[in-house]
Design a protein around this motif. Structure first.
Motif, PDB file in Angstrom:
ATOM      1  N   ASP A   3      31.827  26.925  81.389  1.00 11.18           N
ATOM      2  CA  ASP A   3      31.517  27.706  82.612  1.00 11.18           C
ATOM      3  C   ASP A   3      30.327  27.181  83.228  1.00 11.18           C
ATOM      4  OD1 ASP A   3      29.152  29.422  81.885  1.00 11.18           O
ATOM      5  OD2 ASP A   3      30.382  29.424  80.109  1.00 11.18           O
ATOM      6  N   ALA A   4      29.881  27.402  84.663  1.00 11.10           N
ATOM      7  CA  ALA A   4      29.176  26.836  85.464  1.00 11.10           C
ATOM      8  C   ALA A   4      27.673  27.015  84.887  1.00 11.10           C
ATOM      9  CB  ALA A   4      29.389  27.318  86.967  1.00 11.10           C
ATOM     10  N   MET A   5      27.241  28.155  84.559  1.00 12.41           N
ATOM     11  CA  MET A   5      26.012  28.372  83.822  1.00 12.41           C
ATOM     12  C   MET A   5      25.647  27.523  82.657  1.00 12.41           C
ATOM     13  SD  MET A   5      24.932  32.258  84.544  1.00 12.41           S
ATOM     14  CE  MET A   5      26.670  32.856  84.622  1.00 12.41           C
ATOM     15  N   THR A   6      26.554  27.617  81.775  1.00 17.76           N
ATOM     16  CA  THR A   6      26.443  26.915  80.459  1.00 17.76           C
ATOM     17  C   THR A   6      26.465  25.462  80.637  1.00 17.76           C
ATOM     18  OG1 THR A   6      27.964  28.647  79.543  1.00 17.76           O
ATOM     19  CG2 THR A   6      27.592  26.660  78.001  1.00 17.76           C
ATOM     20  N   ARG A   7      27.231  24.832  81.861  1.00 21.01           N
ATOM     21  CA  ARG A   7      27.408  23.626  82.007  1.00 21.01           C
ATOM     22  C   ARG A   7      25.870  23.037  82.766  1.00 21.01           C
ATOM     23  NH1 ARG A   7      32.123  21.095  85.628  1.00 21.01           N
ATOM     24  NH2 ARG A   7      31.254  19.084  85.807  1.00 21.01           N
ATOM     25  N   ASP A   8      25.221  24.047  83.396  1.00 22.17           N
ATOM     26  CA  ASP A   8      24.005  23.609  83.946  1.00 22.17           C
ATOM     27  C   ASP A   8      22.747  23.416  82.559  1.00 22.17           C
ATOM     28  OD1 ASP A   8      24.617  23.527  86.480  1.00 22.17           O
ATOM     29  OD2 ASP A   8      23.738  25.611  86.918  1.00 22.17           O
ATOM     30  N   LEU A   9      23.111  24.414  81.680  1.00 24.15           N
ATOM     31  CA  LEU A   9      22.117  24.181  80.708  1.00 24.15           C
ATOM     32  C   LEU A   9      22.235  22.976  79.661  1.00 24.15           C
ATOM     33  CD1 LEU A   9      22.154  27.905  79.581  1.00 24.15           C
ATOM     34  CD2 LEU A   9      20.286  26.746  80.608  1.00 24.15           C
TER      35      LEU A   9
ATOM     36  N   ARG B 273      11.455  11.853  87.286  1.00 22.42           N
ATOM     37  CA  ARG B 273      11.952  12.477  85.850  1.00 22.42           C
ATOM     38  C   ARG B 273      10.525  12.771  85.164  1.00 22.42           C
ATOM     39  NH1 ARG B 273      17.278  11.712  84.526  1.00 22.42           N
ATOM     40  NH2 ARG B 273      18.152   9.883  85.617  1.00 22.42           N
ATOM     41  N   PRO B 274      10.723  13.854  84.199  1.00 20.96           N
ATOM     42  CA  PRO B 274      11.932  14.614  83.697  1.00 20.96           C
ATOM     43  C   PRO B 274      12.455  15.395  85.154  1.00 20.96           C
ATOM     44  CG  PRO B 274       9.861  15.893  82.962  1.00 20.96           C
ATOM     45  CD  PRO B 274       9.530  14.310  83.414  1.00 20.96           C
ATOM     46  N   ARG B 275      13.791  15.845  85.079  1.00 23.27           N
ATOM     47  CA  ARG B 275      14.360  16.381  85.980  1.00 23.27           C
ATOM     48  C   ARG B 275      14.489  17.909  85.554  1.00 23.27           C
ATOM     49  NH1 ARG B 275      18.557  11.740  88.110  1.00 23.27           N
ATOM     50  NH2 ARG B 275      17.092  10.515  88.879  1.00 23.27           N
ATOM     51  N   HIS B 276      14.305  18.885  86.552  1.00 26.78           N
ATOM     52  CA  HIS B 276      14.475  20.422  86.423  1.00 26.78           C
ATOM     53  C   HIS B 276      15.557  20.868  87.291  1.00 26.78           C
ATOM     54  CE1 HIS B 276      10.708  19.546  84.290  1.00 26.78           C
ATOM     55  NE2 HIS B 276      10.186  19.136  85.611  1.00 26.78           N
ATOM     56  N   LEU B 277      16.128  22.106  86.692  1.00 26.55           N
ATOM     57  CA  LEU B 277      17.319  22.539  87.475  1.00 26.55           C
ATOM     58  C   LEU B 277      16.932  22.873  88.753  1.00 26.55           C
ATOM     59  CD1 LEU B 277      19.180  24.644  84.934  1.00 26.55           C
ATOM     60  CD2 LEU B 277      20.073  22.742  86.496  1.00 26.55           C
TER      61      LEU B 277
END
Lengths: 287, 263
Positions: free
Chosen positions: A194-200, A253-257
């Motif tokens: 799912d989209a949320m898990t995917r972002d994490l 980098r490092p990149r954040h959401l």
């Protein structure tokens, strides 16, 4: 700002870091004029890949981006060595790539864990296959280390069906790392989540990448995912599958959401999005 | 069939149903004054069963049939596993032979029982062979289907990890086939009972099938039922043993639906 490398003119331009782009021995992996032609069931010739050339430097994070049917997975299979290309040259560390090798790790769309093996046994599978059962013990410490790295410490004796989809894919990533490969090839590894898990998971992946300094080639059809993760985005277009543009992503980098909301991020997404809008309307390019 | 999740209440309900049916049967026989030759009362069956066990006669016949069943099952399933394993090694061979496997599977093996008695004699051997023939096919078919049930991505995984042919077989194909094979064994074991009894029907001097015929000839219908009860007990015991084995071996699956041939 953006440097785009047109296929067919390899080494004509340099990426932002000043690296040679294709065919230079300094690259970990190079591809030159790779072509893949299938014979379909109706005995028609289908060109899945046409004249694909690029170079990937050690430690780089590459996103292979394109709509379904553009040959992303085909290209990944050729890089894995499990699919024979019709023509063209692929090298790894300067030597021609003619089959699977132990220094290339592979992560599939599905976790593809063996249900009858515990998490630890799944991670150690490549060792059992390559180095033999007796060598297992020498790698157990490393396996536990990778489990820790992918955030699954304490799950060694669990079985795949006891884990969530995201956790299973982490085990698969641990498995792909166990032989300490130079390069990881990932085929939409989080597509089923799912989209949320995917972002994490993407944040996790960047963390793992930074900790392990592997070269990663990741297939995706999400523009945002590609921009968020990659050093360079390889934009592919279908019928026939071509590498139409290589776009360096100069985000810090490092990149954040949170960076997803930055103007620079939006700029890259629109820039790549326009590319597909010009190509065709039915392409699955939604982020 | 009934492995796993049954609550005590459900079990009690099942037993109550059985008790109710037996009681209805008993009263029906008494009230309607049915001849014991046509249908003996459950109590008469119980007495016959008790006497048969006490005299050791039914025990002896049970032992003979049980041995024939087990020996036949062992022979048939080992042969089924080996043949299935060999056939599944090569796609062309499999394509060539699988239609015949299905075709032979549909032939009622019971019909060739007299032939086997002619070939293997009137003793225990012919019954073992008939039981083996019947048990062979479900094991064979499930082994083949199981070994080729490996998902494509698992094969690609093994290829990417440079697994050898035998590594792929033992580490992926065989475990993947196990749920199928165990269903095949379950079906085969239960069918082996039928094989042994049919063999005894054709010609025998001992065994529960022989006992059923003998009791039938002497119009001892209660005796027929007593032998039937023992056969049912044997079948259920074998099935439960297989279900137990399946649970022990397949610790990683909850549910499987492989091919379930019968007949």
């Amino acid at each position: 700002m953006l440097v785009s490398d047109q296929v067919g003119m390899p080494a004509s331009s340099k990426s932002a870091a000043g690296r040679p782009v294709a065919g230079k021995p300094a690259d970990l992996v190079t591809a030159q004029g790779v072509r893949m032609v299938y014979t379909s069931r109706k005995a028609e010739l289908v060109t899945a890949l046409d004249d694909v050339s690029f170079g990937i430097a050690e430690g780089e994070f590459i996103a292979l981006l394109g709509p379904s049917g553009c040959g992303k997975t085909t290209l990944l299979k050729i890089l894995t060595g499990t699919l024979k290309r019709t023509s063209g040259r692929v090298t790894m560390r300067g030597q021609p790539l003619e089959g699977p090798r132990p220094d290339i790790g592979r992560v599939f769309q599905a976790p593809v864990l063996l249900a009858w093996r515990s998490v630890l046994d799944n991670i150690l599978l490549p060792i059992e296959l390559g180095e033999g059962r007796l060598q297992r013990r020498d790698y157990e410490a490393r396996a536990r280390n990778y489990l820790k790295m992918v955030g699954l410490e304490g799950f060694e004796t669990k079985y795949p069906h006891e884990l969530s989809g995201g956790m299973q894919q982490r085990v698969a990533i641990g498995r792909s790392l166990i032989r300490d490969p130079a390069m990881l090839l990932m085929d939409e590894p989080f597509g089923a989540l799912d989209a949320m898990t995917r972002d994490l998971m993407n944040v996790e992946l960047l963390r793992i990448w930074q900790a392990s300094r592997k070269t990663i080639v990741l297939v995706t059809h999400s523009i945002a995912e590609a921009v968020f993760l990659a050093d360079r985005v390889f934009v592919m277009t279908p019928r026939p599958g071509r590498l139409s543009e290589i776009i360096p992503i100069d985000l810090p980098r490092p990149r954040h959401l949170e960076m997803i909301n930055s103007p620079e991020f939006g700029h890259y997404v629109r820039r790549i999005g326009r590319h597909f809008a010009a190509q065709s309307s039915d392409a699955g390019t939604a982020a | 069939m009934n492995e796993g999740t049954r609550t005590p209440i459900e079990i009690a309900q099942s037993l109550l149903l059985l008790a109710g049916l037996l009681a209805a049967w008993e009263f029906a026989v008494v009230w309607l004054d049915i001849s014991p030759i046509l249908l003996p009362a459950p109590s008469a069956v119980a007495i016959s069963l008790f006497n048969g066990i006490k005299s050791g006669l039914l025990i002896k016949h049970f032992g003979v049939t049980f041995f024939e069943t087990m020996a036949g099952f062992l022979l048939g399933s080992v042969a089924g596993l080996i043949c299935g394993g060999l056939i599944a090694q090569s796609r062309p061979v499999e394509r060539l032979l699988y239609p015949y496997v299905i075709a032979f599977q549909t032939i009622p093996k019971v019909a060739i029982a007299p032939l086997i008695v002619i070939w293997f004699g009137y003793g225990v051997a012919s019954k073992v062979v008939i039981a083996a023939t019947i048990a062979f096919f479900p094991v064979l078919a499930n082994t083949i289907v199981g070994l080729r049930s490996v998902p494509a991505d698992q094969m690609e995984l093994m290829a990417a990890f440079m697994a050898t042919r035998s590594q792929t077989l033992w580490k992926v194909r065989v475990p993947q086939a196990l749920p199928f094979i165990l269903v095949g064994l379950d079906v085969g074991a239960v069918l082996a009972v039928i094989g042994a009894v049919v063999g005894e029907f054709v010609s025998a001097k001992e065994g529960l099938g022989f006992q059923i015929l003998q009791s039938g000839f002497s119009l001892d219908t209660a005796g027929v039922f007593a032998a039937l009860v023992l056969l049912a007990v044997m079948g259920i015991a074998i099935h439960l043993a297989m279900a137990f084995l399946r649970k022990k071996v397949l610790y990683w699956v909850d549910d499987v639906s492989p091919v379930n041939f019968s007949g």
